[in-house]
Design a protein around this motif. Sequence first.
Motif, mmCIF file in Angstrom:
data_model
loop_
_atom_site.group_PDB
_atom_site.id
_atom_site.type_symbol
_atom_site.label_atom_id
_atom_site.label_comp_id
_atom_site.label_asym_id
_atom_site.label_seq_id
_atom_site.Cartn_x
_atom_site.Cartn_y
_atom_site.Cartn_z
ATOM 1 N N LEU A 191 -0.480 -16.805 -2.125
ATOM 2 C CA LEU A 191 -1.550 -17.723 -2.318
ATOM 3 C C LEU A 191 -2.766 -17.523 -1.958
ATOM 4 O O LEU A 191 -3.958 -17.377 -2.488
ATOM 5 N N GLU A 192 -2.810 -16.532 -0.794
ATOM 6 C CA GLU A 192 -4.006 -16.115 -0.103
ATOM 7 C C GLU A 192 -4.484 -14.694 -0.998
ATOM 8 O O GLU A 192 -5.867 -14.514 -1.261
ATOM 9 N N ILE A 193 -3.626 -14.143 -1.595
ATOM 10 C CA ILE A 193 -3.797 -13.081 -2.248
ATOM 11 C C ILE A 193 -4.439 -13.392 -3.571
ATOM 12 O O ILE A 193 -5.380 -12.714 -4.322
ATOM 13 N N GLY A 194 -3.679 -14.380 -4.427
ATOM 14 C CA GLY A 194 -4.261 -14.872 -5.696
ATOM 15 C C GLY A 194 -3.250 -15.789 -6.209
ATOM 16 O O GLY A 194 -2.207 -16.103 -5.826
ATOM 17 N N GLU A 195 -3.842 -16.459 -7.423
ATOM 18 C CA GLU A 195 -2.962 -17.725 -7.906
ATOM 19 C C GLU A 195 -1.834 -17.059 -8.657
ATOM 20 O O GLU A 195 -0.673 -17.989 -8.428
ATOM 21 N N VAL A 196 -1.909 -16.191 -9.367
ATOM 22 C CA VAL A 196 -0.971 -15.770 -10.190
ATOM 23 C C VAL A 196 0.420 -15.308 -8.774
ATOM 24 O O VAL A 196 1.396 -15.435 -9.204
ATOM 25 N N GLU A 197 0.082 -14.478 -7.932
ATOM 26 C CA GLU A 197 0.935 -14.220 -6.725
ATOM 27 C C GLU A 197 1.441 -15.447 -6.354
ATOM 28 O O GLU A 197 2.793 -15.360 -6.076
ATOM 29 N N ARG A 239 0.799 -1.235 0.039
ATOM 30 C CA ARG A 239 0.018 -0.061 0.049
ATOM 31 C C ARG A 239 0.846 1.377 -0.099
ATOM 32 O O ARG A 239 0.860 2.049 -0.545
ATOM 33 N N VAL A 240 1.970 1.206 0.678
ATOM 34 C CA VAL A 240 2.620 2.499 1.263
ATOM 35 C C VAL A 240 3.610 2.613 -0.328
ATOM 36 O O VAL A 240 3.595 3.998 -0.659
ATOM 37 N N PHE A 241 3.999 1.871 -1.180
ATOM 38 C CA PHE A 241 4.702 2.186 -2.212
ATOM 39 C C PHE A 241 4.310 2.743 -3.510
ATOM 40 O O PHE A 241 4.856 3.572 -4.140
ATOM 41 N N PRO A 242 3.076 2.363 -4.188
ATOM 42 C CA PRO A 242 2.375 1.228 -4.116
ATOM 43 C C PRO A 242 2.478 0.326 -5.138
ATOM 44 O O PRO A 242 3.097 0.611 -6.164
ATOM 45 N N ILE A 243 2.416 -0.950 -4.562
ATOM 46 C CA ILE A 243 2.498 -2.242 -5.536
ATOM 47 C C ILE A 243 1.238 -2.910 -5.806
ATOM 48 O O ILE A 243 0.770 -3.256 -4.967
ATOM 49 N N HIS A 244 0.867 -3.128 -7.144
ATOM 50 C CA HIS A 244 -0.406 -3.438 -7.304
ATOM 51 C C HIS A 244 -0.328 -4.732 -8.351
ATOM 52 O O HIS A 244 -1.307 -5.528 -8.399
ATOM 53 N N HIS A 245 0.737 -4.734 -9.206
ATOM 54 C CA HIS A 245 0.880 -5.973 -10.153
ATOM 55 C C HIS A 245 0.990 -7.153 -9.517
ATOM 56 O O HIS A 245 1.841 -7.379 -8.560
ATOM 57 N N PRO A 246 0.136 -8.117 -9.881
ATOM 58 C CA PRO A 246 0.162 -9.559 -9.053
ATOM 59 C C PRO A 246 1.563 -10.135 -9.344
ATOM 60 O O PRO A 246 2.075 -10.805 -8.456
ATOM 61 N N ILE A 247 2.372 -10.078 -10.414
ATOM 62 C CA ILE A 247 3.654 -10.582 -10.543
ATOM 63 C C ILE A 247 4.615 -9.952 -9.688
ATOM 64 O O ILE A 247 5.320 -10.603 -8.956
ATOM 65 N N ALA A 248 4.666 -8.628 -9.641
ATOM 66 C CA ALA A 248 5.468 -7.929 -8.781
ATOM 67 C C ALA A 248 5.255 -8.273 -7.155
ATOM 68 O O ALA A 248 6.253 -8.588 -6.334
ATOM 69 N N LEU A 266 7.212 -11.290 -2.346
ATOM 70 C CA LEU A 266 7.069 -11.940 -1.144
ATOM 71 C C LEU A 266 7.837 -13.387 -1.305
ATOM 72 O O LEU A 266 8.271 -13.747 -0.352
ATOM 73 N N GLY A 267 7.937 -14.090 -2.381
ATOM 74 C CA GLY A 267 8.885 -15.459 -2.676
ATOM 75 C C GLY A 267 10.452 -14.831 -2.366
ATOM 76 O O GLY A 267 10.962 -15.802 -1.526
ATOM 77 N N THR A 268 10.893 -13.880 -2.830
ATOM 78 C CA THR A 268 12.204 -13.599 -2.829
ATOM 79 C C THR A 268 12.633 -13.174 -1.288
ATOM 80 O O THR A 268 13.699 -13.501 -0.715
ATOM 81 N N SER A 269 11.619 -12.394 -0.537
ATOM 82 C CA SER A 269 12.166 -11.896 0.935
ATOM 83 C C SER A 269 11.561 -12.872 1.756
ATOM 84 O O SER A 269 12.070 -12.667 2.961
ATOM 85 N N ALA A 270 10.449 -13.444 1.709
ATOM 86 C CA ALA A 270 9.773 -14.060 2.838
ATOM 87 C C ALA A 270 9.479 -15.596 2.474
ATOM 88 O O ALA A 270 8.747 -16.277 3.337
ATOM 89 N N HIS A 271 10.293 -16.281 1.426
ATOM 90 C CA HIS A 271 10.393 -17.561 1.171
ATOM 91 C C HIS A 271 8.815 -18.440 1.237
ATOM 92 O O HIS A 271 7.788 -17.813 0.910
ATOM 93 N N ALA A 272 8.891 -19.479 1.894
ATOM 94 C CA ALA A 272 7.570 -20.466 1.845
ATOM 95 C C ALA A 272 6.394 -19.608 2.594
ATOM 96 O O ALA A 272 5.274 -19.824 2.154
ATOM 97 N N ILE A 273 6.585 -19.059 3.675
ATOM 98 C CA ILE A 273 5.798 -18.307 4.449
ATOM 99 C C ILE A 273 5.095 -17.361 3.531
ATOM 100 O O ILE A 273 4.035 -16.902 3.799
ATOM 101 N N SER A 297 6.106 -18.981 -5.835
ATOM 102 C CA SER A 297 6.864 -20.111 -5.900
ATOM 103 C C SER A 297 8.135 -20.332 -6.778
ATOM 104 O O SER A 297 9.227 -20.770 -6.342
ATOM 105 N N LEU A 298 8.033 -19.501 -7.876
ATOM 106 C CA LEU A 298 9.288 -19.525 -8.599
ATOM 107 C C LEU A 298 10.262 -18.481 -8.069
ATOM 108 O O LEU A 298 11.427 -18.954 -8.159
ATOM 109 N N ALA A 299 9.981 -17.427 -7.150
ATOM 110 C CA ALA A 299 11.113 -16.801 -6.679
ATOM 111 C C ALA A 299 11.868 -17.481 -5.629
ATOM 112 O O ALA A 299 12.846 -17.295 -5.408
#
Length: 231
Positions: free
Chosen positions: A198-204, A171-180, A185-192, A209-211
Amino acid sequence: MSKLLISTEHFGFVLSIFIFLLSVEIKVHLKSELLNPLLLSTILIIIILLIFRIPYQSYKVGADLLDYFLTPATVCLAIPLYKQFSLLKNNFRAIFCSVLIGTVSSIGSIFSLGLFFHLSSEHISTLLPKSITTAIGMGISQSTGGYVNLTVAAIVLTGIFGAILSNIVFRVFPIHHPIAKGLALGTSAHAIGTAKALEIGEVEGAMSSLAIVLAGILTVIIVPIVNSLFL
């Protein structure tokens, strides 16, 4: 009572599963980002062990069974990625560059802060793999002379706070694109973070997972180099 619990071989395993499911239900009903199930279940288990005076080693005997599920659970994250494989093909260059920059930033920040606070080389090596999944981070920490138990704690805390703070950051930056969102999340916070994605969306979830995979591979390559050259 505590003696009865201790004598049960799989007490730690059953308690961990039950408390985690309870924590998930609490989060669903109260709808608070601060009530991360992993964080809440950790706190509840500590309270239970203290109340019933159950030694940690007795709990750990059964809880260690959960370690066997770490690798299969990580592999299962490939399922949402497979469903969104076309996104990977169409955005591979941007995805790779994003994860590379995120991984280098994570390792670089830990290395710089470690030097600034005069941490020993062992402690720096312990914290360098904090942003990748536990199964990979434990191996890196062990091979570079870090403290594996502290690495696990750092990885868990990184994932928990990443998942809790993600919506605020978006919200602060803001980041809206699902890929971003997924890559962050994957790069900074791994499996958690991927569970949050996955709660946000399938693309996210697919991008997260890829990250995880890319960040893990890059970290396996970069951390030993940093460790051998500078520590």
